[in-house]
Motif scaffolding. Structure first.
Motif, PDB file in Angstrom:
ATOM      1  N   THR A 182      41.645  45.014  44.787  1.00 38.10           N
ATOM      2  CA  THR A 182      41.301  43.538  44.005  1.00 38.10           C
ATOM      3  C   THR A 182      41.804  42.511  44.815  1.00 38.10           C
ATOM      4  O   THR A 182      41.198  41.420  44.871  1.00 38.10           O
ATOM      5  N   THR A 186      39.580  39.483  46.396  1.00 40.79           N
ATOM      6  CA  THR A 186      39.897  38.016  46.239  1.00 40.79           C
ATOM      7  C   THR A 186      40.118  37.181  47.568  1.00 40.79           C
ATOM      8  O   THR A 186      39.338  36.283  47.453  1.00 40.79           O
ATOM      9  N   ARG A 190      37.270  34.317  48.609  1.00 40.31           N
ATOM     10  CA  ARG A 190      37.528  33.049  48.719  1.00 40.31           C
ATOM     11  C   ARG A 190      37.191  32.493  49.899  1.00 40.31           C
ATOM     12  O   ARG A 190      36.479  31.437  50.178  1.00 40.31           O
ATOM     13  N   ARG A 213      33.313  34.520  38.571  1.00 38.48           N
ATOM     14  CA  ARG A 213      34.502  35.512  38.771  1.00 38.48           C
ATOM     15  C   ARG A 213      35.654  34.849  38.182  1.00 38.48           C
ATOM     16  O   ARG A 213      36.641  35.496  38.155  1.00 38.48           O
ATOM     17  N   HIS A 214      35.485  33.659  37.777  1.00 37.27           N
ATOM     18  CA  HIS A 214      36.950  33.142  37.013  1.00 37.27           C
ATOM     19  C   HIS A 214      36.696  32.538  35.742  1.00 37.27           C
ATOM     20  O   HIS A 214      36.513  31.417  35.318  1.00 37.27           O
TER      21      HIS A 214
END
Length: 275
Positions: A182, A186, A190, A213-214
């Motif tokens: 994970t 991330t 990014r 995603r957020h």
């Protein structure tokens, strides 16, 4: 070169290049695995197969006349001169074929995964160099578990490659694969967002992808906007200095964030207890 954006992806053996390449493929990149290209070029009867057999002898062949890559690897990594001879035969052909595939690609982002990407000079013509790293002790554990290598064999293979720190110094992007999948994902996402912006990707799609995603950031923004509107409407007849009004708005935004954090924390508690 490619019509799109070309990323060179490298890292020492066992760092997790293939894991990162798979994540990039899931995000939409076309991945060219230089090791797979080399495997194809070494198929029985090909010119490269013939050259390698002439260099190292028929003892590296299996019953079906294919090259025993494990046996060849043992020979090459045990002797720096043998490794140099193998690379002098294999690398130019691999680079030529990889470049052909890059030119033929219509993908917006092409990723070339290669363990000797820097050593072979392949990265110089690419748009970015990504380096995957992990802690040295993890290399031994991963390769022992995945490939059944002994600690001595792992250290011999690592010694045949340039140190991680040298690769990192050249990198445009460093992916630390020492943690969980994970955490690695991330970092990849990014860096991918930055590539998408460089490529001039659709802004609406970028925004949608970010909030998917957020999701809690989106919830925070929606709640904060609603609370600020209510605050300003309710205080429209109250005489306040500008700095006082701004302070109230900032406090309201912070309160909205706290509410979302509490909701997220409670959801996490429910998941952990199986409710």
């Amino acid at each position: 070169m490619s019509k799109g954006y070309v990323i060179g992806l490298t890292g020492n053996i066992g760092t997790g290049k293939t894991t990162v390449a798979r994540m990039l493929a899931e995000l939409g990149a076309q991945v060219i695995d230089a090791d797979c290209v080399a495997h194809e070029l070494l198929a029985p009867g090909t010119p490269i197969w013939q050259a390698v057999v002439e260099e190292f002898g028929p003892g590296i062949l299996q019953e079906d006349m294919s090259i025993d890559r494990a046996r060849l690897g043992d020979i090459a990594f045990a002797d720096p001169q043998a490794l140099a001879r193998l690379e002098s035969v294999l690398h130019p052909a691999v680079i030529q074929e990889v470049n052909r595939r890059i030119r033929a690609s219509d993908a917006q982002v092409v990723v070339v995964e290669a363990i000797k990407l820097i050593e072979a000079g392949m990265h110089r013509g690419y748009d970015a160099l990504w380096v995957v790293t992990c802690r040295p002790e993890q290399l031994v554990a991963r390769l022992a578990a995945q490939r059944g290598m002994s600690e001595e064999e792992v250290r011999r293979r690592v010694a045949a490659q340039s140190p991680q720190v040298e690769k990192v110094l050249l990198a445009d992007v460093v992916i630390d694969n020492s943690g969980s999948l994970t955490e690695t994902k991330t970092q990849v996402e990014r860096a991918w967002c930055a590539v998408d912006i460089l490529q001039g990707g659709d802004l609406v799609e970028q925004i949608k992808g970010f909030f998917s995603r957020h999701p809690r950031i989106g919830m925070w923004i929606v709640l904060a906007v609603g609370m600020v509107i209510i605050l300003l409407w309710a205080s429209r007849d109250v005489e306040l200095l500008l700095r006082q009004r701004l302070a109230l708005v900032a406090a309201t935004i912070a309160l909205a964030g706290l509410c979302i954090w509490i909701i997220g924390w409670e959801e996490g508690e429910e998941e952990s207890t199986g409710q």
